[in-house]
Design a protein around this motif. Structure first.
Motif, PDB file in Angstrom:
ATOM      1  N   LEU A 241       0.838  -1.200   0.000  1.00 12.49           N
ATOM      2  CA  LEU A 241       0.000   0.000   0.000  1.00 12.49           C
ATOM      3  C   LEU A 241       0.871   1.247   0.000  1.00 12.49           C
ATOM      4  N   LEU A 242       0.439   2.249  -0.767  1.00 13.09           N
ATOM      5  CA  LEU A 242       1.079   3.568  -0.803  1.00 13.09           C
ATOM      6  C   LEU A 242       0.043   4.607  -0.395  1.00 13.09           C
ATOM      7  N   ILE A 243       0.384   5.435   0.588  1.00 14.31           N
ATOM      8  CA  ILE A 243      -0.494   6.489   1.105  1.00 14.31           C
ATOM      9  C   ILE A 243       0.179   7.820   0.825  1.00 14.31           C
ATOM     10  N   VAL A 244      -0.534   8.727   0.176  1.00 16.57           N
ATOM     11  CA  VAL A 244       0.000  10.037  -0.178  1.00 16.57           C
ATOM     12  C   VAL A 244      -0.991  11.088   0.297  1.00 16.57           C
TER      13      VAL A 244
ATOM     14  N   PHE B  80       3.005  14.789  -0.735  1.00 12.05           N
ATOM     15  CA  PHE B  80       3.065  15.130  -2.149  1.00 12.05           C
ATOM     16  C   PHE B  80       4.375  15.815  -2.518  1.00 12.05           C
ATOM     17  N   ASP B  81       4.904  16.655  -1.627  1.00 18.02           N
ATOM     18  CA  ASP B  81       6.110  17.393  -1.976  1.00 18.02           C
ATOM     19  C   ASP B  81       7.345  16.507  -2.066  1.00 18.02           C
ATOM     20  N   SER B  82       7.303  15.311  -1.486  1.00 21.88           N
ATOM     21  CA  SER B  82       8.435  14.385  -1.543  1.00 21.88           C
ATOM     22  C   SER B  82       8.107  13.140  -2.352  1.00 21.88           C
ATOM     23  N   LEU B  83       7.028  13.192  -3.124  1.00 21.92           N
ATOM     24  CA  LEU B  83       6.631  12.001  -3.875  1.00 21.92           C
ATOM     25  C   LEU B  83       7.657  11.633  -4.934  1.00 21.92           C
ATOM     26  N   GLY B  84       8.326  12.628  -5.514  1.00 22.35           N
ATOM     27  CA  GLY B  84       9.328  12.340  -6.536  1.00 22.35           C
ATOM     28  C   GLY B  84      10.570  11.674  -5.994  1.00 22.35           C
TER      29      GLY B  84
ATOM     30  N   THR C  38      -5.185  18.128  -6.512  1.00 27.47           N
ATOM     31  CA  THR C  38      -5.616  18.549  -7.842  1.00 27.47           C
ATOM     32  C   THR C  38      -5.915  17.328  -8.701  1.00 27.47           C
ATOM     33  N   PRO C  39      -6.682  17.483  -9.785  1.00 25.87           N
ATOM     34  CA  PRO C  39      -6.912  16.331 -10.671  1.00 25.87           C
ATOM     35  C   PRO C  39      -5.635  15.715 -11.216  1.00 25.87           C
ATOM     36  N   ALA C  40      -4.620  16.534 -11.474  1.00 24.25           N
ATOM     37  CA  ALA C  40      -3.345  15.981 -11.967  1.00 24.25           C
ATOM     38  C   ALA C  40      -2.684  15.109 -10.909  1.00 24.25           C
ATOM     39  N   GLU C  41      -2.730  15.530  -9.659  1.00 24.77           N
ATOM     40  CA  GLU C  41      -2.144  14.721  -8.588  1.00 24.77           C
ATOM     41  C   GLU C  41      -2.920  13.420  -8.387  1.00 24.77           C
TER      42      GLU C  41
END
Length: 615
Positions: A273-276, A412-416, A436-439
C-alpha cells in the motif's frame, strides 16, 4: 382423410369474447359513473364509523357515561323537532359525502421562475461543449430549448440542484477522460461549489446523471472491526460503492457502515500500500490504524522518518518488533526485514519440496510500516550511507509469497523522491486531503467519479485497490493518545486497542524518555542505551521467526572508530526451527573530520550480546 371444419364458436370465438369484454367494461364504467355518489357516501360512512370508534376507544371509562347521555339527548331533541329526522339525515349524508371524497393528486406545475433561470443558464453554458457547427439539428444551441436536453431535475429546499439528468449528442467524446473532466468541472461550478457530486456517465444512452452526495461520517473512531485475518479496513465510503457493510459503534449506538477493505496475504493481488497526502491530511492516522489492526494477527515493524514520535504509544507493545526514527536503527531494522523475507522464502521452498505444509514460524504476517522514508533518504545521502528505500526491494518483490506486507506513507512534496521499486509494487493507493486532478491522476491512475471539495476534514480522500474503481474514503479517527489535542473519547478508543506491554519497566521508562527527547528535537541521552538502540531481532518475539542480529552501537564523539570495533565479526542466532543462521554485518567507519576533538572514547555495550544469546 378429409379434415372436419372447426365449430363456429371456436373459429370466431376470440372476436366474440373480445366484444363481450368490451361490452362488460363499458357497462362497468357506466355503472361506476352512475353509482359514484353512492360509492362516495358509503366510503364516507365507513370512515365516519371508524372515526367514531377511535373516539370511543380513546375516551376514558369514567367519561363514557356522560358522553352517551349527551349523544342520546341530541338524538331525542332531533326526533321531536319539526323536520328534525330529515335534517339529521341530510346532514349525515353531506358529512359522509365530504368525508368519502378522494383527494386530488397535486399537479406538477413545473419549475418556478428562479429554477427556470438556473436551468437556462446551465443549458447555455453547455452549448460550447455539446455542439459543433456541422450538426444540422443541434440539441444544444444558443437560444435553444433546455427541456429537450434536461430529462429530469430535482431541487432542494434552498433552490439548489439535487439531481440532474442531462442528454448529450452522440458525437461527444465521452470516452476520453479530458472531455469528461471539462464537463465535470463546469457542472461543479454551475451547480454550486462546496458540495460533492457523483457523475454517472451512460455511454450507451448518451446520458449524464449528476447526483449530490451526502458527506461521509467523520464520527467513526478506532475500534475492533469485524473482519477475517488478512482483511484491513482502510476507511468507509458510500453505500453504492461496495457490496458489504460492517457494524460500527458510534458512541453508545451501533450501526452499519460500508467499508473499504484491503485484502493482503498470499492470495492478494495488491499486497502493498502507498499512502499520499498533504501535511495534516491524516496519513499518520491511517498508518496507526493499520498498525492496530495488523497487531491482531501479525508483527509490526515501524520506521518513522519525520521523528515526531507519533508512534511512541506502540513502543514495547506485544507484536511490535521495533519503532525506529533514526537512520542507523532504520537501516538495521530494514536489513533484518530483508533477511527475514529471504529466510521465509527459503523455509517455504524447502517445505514445498519435501511435501510438507509451511512451517509455523513463517505463517505469522510481518508488516513493515514506513512513514516518510524520504526524510531518512536525505539524511543518508548527506552522511554518504545507503538509502533505506533500497532495502525494500526484497520485501516488495517477494513479500506476498513470504507473508510480508509493506505500507509506505509519503507527502506530495516528496513524492518524486520515492524509489522506483516502491511505485512499481504498491498497487493499492490512497490519497488523503485536498489534491488537484493531476495529482489524483498521477497517484491513483484514474480520476474519481466525484468532484473533491476545497475544504475536507482530516482523513478524507480517495482509495483505489489495484485496477478497481476509485472510492471515496473517510479514515477512522485514530489520533496519537499522547497528544494533548486528542479528545478523551478518541484517546480511550486508541488505548483500548493497544496490546499489552512486554518491555521491562526500566526499558519502558527509557523509551518514553527517548521519545520525549525526540519530540523536543534533542538527541537521546547515553543513560538510555536500550531505548536508543534499534529494537530489531533482539527485541522481537519468538514467533517473528527472525535471526538474531548485531545491535549497532553509535560511536562516541571525539575519535574515529576502527572497523574492528563496529560489528567486525558475524553474529549467529538460532531460528525457531532450531537452525543456526549467521548474518554478516557491514562494517562502518566514521571519517575523522566529522568527529569533534573533545569527544569521549567509544563504548561497546556487552549486555546486548548477552541478551541476544539468552533469546
Amino acid at each position: 382423410m378429409a379434415r372436419r371444419p372447426l365449430p363456429r364458436i371456436l373459429s370466431n370465438g376470440s372476436a366474440s369474447i373480445a366484444r363481450s369484454r368490451d361490452m362488460a367494461r363499458t357497462a362497468a364504467d357506466s355503472a361506476t359513473d352512475v353509482l359514484h355518489p353512492l360509492i362516495t357516501i358509503t366510503r364516507g360512512l365507513r370512515r365516519l364509523a371508524a372515526a367514531g370508534r377511535r373516539k370511543w376507544v380513546g375516551t376514558p371509562k369514567d367519561r363514557r357515561g356522560p358522553l352517551l347521555f349527551l349523544v342520546g339527548a341530541v338524538v331525542l331533541v332531533m326526533v321531536f323537532l319539526p323536520y328534525g329526522p330529515l335534517l339529521a339525515f341530510v346532514s349525515l349524508m353531506g358529512a359522509a359525502a365530504w368525508k368519502g371524497r378522494e383527494p386530488k393528486e397535486p399537479v406538477d406545475s413545473g419549475p418556478d421562475e428562479s429554477q427556470v433561470q438556473r436551468l437556462s443558464s446551465l443549458y447555455e453554458a453547455l452549448v460550447p461543449y455539446f455542439s459543433v457547427p456541422e450538426d444540422p439539428s443541434p440539441l444544444y444551441a444558443h437560444g435553444g430549448e433546455w427541456e429537450k436536453a434536461f430529462e429530469a431535475y430535482d431541487f432542494d429546499a434552498d433552490g439548489r440542484f439535487q439531481k440532474l439528468s442531462i442528454r448529450y449528442p452522440a458525437y461527444f467524446t465521452d470516452g476520453e477522460a479530458e472531455s469528461r473532466a471539462r464537463i465535470e468541472q463546469l457542472l461543479n461550478a454551475k451547480l454550486g461549489r462546496g458540495r460533492e457530486y457523483h457523475f454517472g456517465w451512460d455511454e450507451e444512452g448518451n446520458r449524464l446523471t449528476v447526483t449530490v452526495l451526502a458527506p461521509l461520517p467523520t464520527d467513526i473512531a478506532a475500534q475492533r472491526f469485524v473482519t477475517s485475518p488478512g482483511e484491513t479496513v482502510l476507511g468507509f465510503t458510500d453505500e453504492t460503492g461496495v457490496q458489504r457493510t460492517l457494524p460500527v459503534l458510534d458512541g453508545e449506538e451501533q450501526r452499519d457502515a460500508p467499508p473499504v477493505v484491503w485484502r493482503t496475504g498470499i492470495r492478494s493481488t495488491e499486497p502493498h500500500l502507498l499512502i499520499v497526502g498533504q501535511p495534516g491530511s491524516g496519513t499518520t492516522s491511517l498508518v496507526r490504524s493499520i498498525a492496530l489492526q495488523a497487531l491482531q494477527h501479525g508483527d509490526v515493524l515501524i520506521i518513522e522518518g519525520s521523528g515526531t514520535g507519533d508512534y511512541a504509544c506502540l513502543v514495547g507493545r506485544s507484536g511490535v518488533l521495533a519503532v525506529e526514527s533514526g537512520l542507523a536503527g532504520a537501516l538495521a531494522s530494514l536489513e533484518w526485514a530483508a533477511h527475514e523475507t529471504e529466510r521465509r522464502l527459503i523455509s517455504a521452498n524447502r517445505a514445498r519440496q519435501a511435501g510438507h505444509p509451511a512451517p509455523e514460524d513463517i505463517k505469522r504476517p510481518l508488516w513493515i510500516l514506513l512513514d516518510r522514508p524520504t526524510a531518512l533518504g536525505h539524511l543518508a545521502a548527506a552522511d554518504g550511507r545507503e538509502d533505506p528505500q533500497s532495502l525494500l526491494q526484497v520485501p516488495l518483490r517477494h513479500g506476498r509469497a513470504a507473508g510480508v506486507t509493506v505500507v509506505v506513507a509519503e507527502q506530495f512534496d516528496s513524492l518524486g523522491a520515492l524509489d522506483e521499486v516502491v511505485g512499481q509494487h504498491t498497487r493499492a493507493r490512497v490519497v488523503l486531503g485536498p489534491a488537484t486532478p493531476a495529482e489524483l491522476q498521477d497517484v491513483l491512475g484514474l480520476l474519481p467519479r466525484t468532484t473533491p471539495t476545497a475544504d475536507v476534514p482530516p482523513g478524507r480522500g480517495y482509495a483505489r485497490l489495484g485496477s478497481g474503481q476509485v472510492h471515496r474514503l473517510q479514515v477512522p479517527a485514530t489520533p496519537d493518545p499522547h497528544d494533548e489535542a486528542t479528545s478523551e473519547a478518541h484517546r480511550r478508543a486508541v488505548i483500548a486497542l493497544l496490546p499489552e506491554r512486554t518491555m521491562p519497566a526500566d526499558a519502558a521508562r527509557a523509551g518514553e524518555a527517548t521519545s520525549a527527547a525526540t519530540r523536543a528535537g534533542e538527541a537521546p541521552s547515553a543513560a538510555a542505551p536500550a531505548a536508543a538502540a534499534p529494537t530489531t531481532s533482539a527485541d522481537a518475539p519468538e514467533h517473528a521467526g527472525g535471526a538474531a542480529e548485531a545491535v549497532p552501537v553509535e560511536p562516541a564523539p571525539g575519535k574515529a572508530v576502527p572497523k574492528e570495533t563496529v560489528a567486525s565479526e558475524p553474529v549467529t542466532g538460532r531460528a525457531p526451527t532450531g537452525e543456526t543462521i549467521a548474518l554478516e554485518t557491514v562494517p562502518r567507519e566514521i571519517p575523522q573530520e566529522q568527529i569533534p576533538a573533545d569527544a569521549a572514547p567509544p563504548q561497546v555495550i556487552p549486555e546486548a550480546a548477552e541478551a541476544l544469546a539468552e533469546r
